[in-house]
Write a protein that holds these residues in place. Sequence first.
Motif, PDB file in Angstrom:
ATOM      1  N   MET A 173       0.827  -1.204   0.000  1.00 54.34           N
ATOM      2  CA  MET A 173       0.000   0.000   0.000  1.00 54.34           C
ATOM      3  C   MET A 173       0.866   1.260   0.000  1.00 54.34           C
ATOM      4  N   VAL A 174       1.962   1.238   0.739  1.00 54.60           N
ATOM      5  CA  VAL A 174       2.872   2.386   0.758  1.00 54.60           C
ATOM      6  C   VAL A 174       3.461   2.595  -0.635  1.00 54.60           C
ATOM      7  N   ARG A 175       3.898   1.522  -1.267  1.00 57.05           N
ATOM      8  CA  ARG A 175       4.471   1.603  -2.614  1.00 57.05           C
ATOM      9  C   ARG A 175       3.439   2.168  -3.598  1.00 57.05           C
ATOM     10  N   ILE A 176       2.202   1.715  -3.491  1.00 58.43           N
ATOM     11  CA  ILE A 176       1.132   2.177  -4.376  1.00 58.43           C
ATOM     12  C   ILE A 176       0.840   3.655  -4.127  1.00 58.43           C
ATOM     13  N   ALA A 177       0.715   4.041  -2.862  1.00 56.22           N
ATOM     14  CA  ALA A 177       0.437   5.446  -2.533  1.00 56.22           C
ATOM     15  C   ALA A 177       1.559   6.351  -3.030  1.00 56.22           C
ATOM     16  N   GLU A 178       2.799   5.918  -2.863  1.00 59.03           N
ATOM     17  CA  GLU A 178       3.927   6.711  -3.353  1.00 59.03           C
ATOM     18  C   GLU A 178       3.892   6.826  -4.870  1.00 59.03           C
ATOM     19  N   PHE A 179       3.574   5.752  -5.552  1.00 59.83           N
ATOM     20  CA  PHE A 179       3.492   5.783  -7.012  1.00 59.83           C
ATOM     21  C   PHE A 179       2.440   6.790  -7.472  1.00 59.83           C
ATOM     22  N   PHE A 180       1.292   6.811  -6.797  1.00 57.42           N
ATOM     23  CA  PHE A 180       0.209   7.707  -7.176  1.00 57.42           C
ATOM     24  C   PHE A 180       0.374   9.114  -6.596  1.00 57.42           C
ATOM     25  N   ASP A 181       1.379   9.310  -5.769  1.00 61.64           N
ATOM     26  CA  ASP A 181       1.623  10.601  -5.135  1.00 61.64           C
ATOM     27  C   ASP A 181       0.431  11.034  -4.285  1.00 61.64           C
ATOM     28  N   ILE A 182      -0.067  10.083  -3.491  1.00 64.77           N
ATOM     29  CA  ILE A 182      -1.136  10.354  -2.537  1.00 64.77           C
ATOM     30  C   ILE A 182      -0.686   9.833  -1.178  1.00 64.77           C
ATOM     31  N   THR A 183      -1.385  10.232  -0.125  1.00 61.31           N
ATOM     32  CA  THR A 183      -1.031   9.742   1.204  1.00 61.31           C
ATOM     33  C   THR A 183      -1.633   8.362   1.423  1.00 61.31           C
ATOM     34  N   LEU A 184      -1.077   7.649   2.367  1.00 71.07           N
ATOM     35  CA  LEU A 184      -1.621   6.343   2.726  1.00 71.07           C
ATOM     36  C   LEU A 184      -3.040   6.509   3.271  1.00 71.07           C
ATOM     37  N   ASP A 185      -3.265   7.561   4.026  1.00 72.08           N
ATOM     38  CA  ASP A 185      -4.597   7.847   4.551  1.00 72.08           C
ATOM     39  C   ASP A 185      -5.604   8.040   3.417  1.00 72.08           C
ATOM     40  N   GLU A 186      -5.212   8.777   2.372  1.00 68.81           N
ATOM     41  CA  GLU A 186      -6.104   8.977   1.231  1.00 68.81           C
ATOM     42  C   GLU A 186      -6.414   7.651   0.548  1.00 68.81           C
ATOM     43  N   LEU A 187      -5.411   6.821   0.379  1.00 70.95           N
ATOM     44  CA  LEU A 187      -5.603   5.529  -0.273  1.00 70.95           C
ATOM     45  C   LEU A 187      -6.571   4.643   0.509  1.00 70.95           C
TER      46      LEU A 187
END
Length: 133
Positions: A51-65
């Motif tokens: 999830m962290v890798r995905i959030a970083e890829f999308f340039d969003i926060t983990l909370d947003e994801l």
Amino acid sequence: MNYTKTIGSNIRYERKLRGLTIDDFAKVIGMAPGFVGLIERGQRGTSIANMVRIAEFFDITLDELITKDLSEGKVSTPKSVNKVDKDRRALISMISTMSENKVQILAANAKALNKYIPTPNAKEAMLEEFDGE
């Protein structure tokens, strides 16, 4: 709240927003396309590291994801999501999955084509910089 469904729908929304296929996205983040599909449909969860890798890829926060409905547009989506950005991301994802030989061929062709693409002269470049400020 069904976090698995929220995470899955957010991943699908952000992936489509960037014009990426499941296959391309899965390769970029190092996951199997079938597993990404299960996550997007809310049928499987995934690790925090993923999830962290995905959030970083999308340039969003983990909370947003995890907790927001990104399709509602109430969260800060990347400013640069436009046609050119989608094309760049798609190219990057394709290149990341190509063999070394294909990357070299692509690079040689890009260099050759670059000769025929007009570039702004110094005056135009300065005006573009000024307009961007």
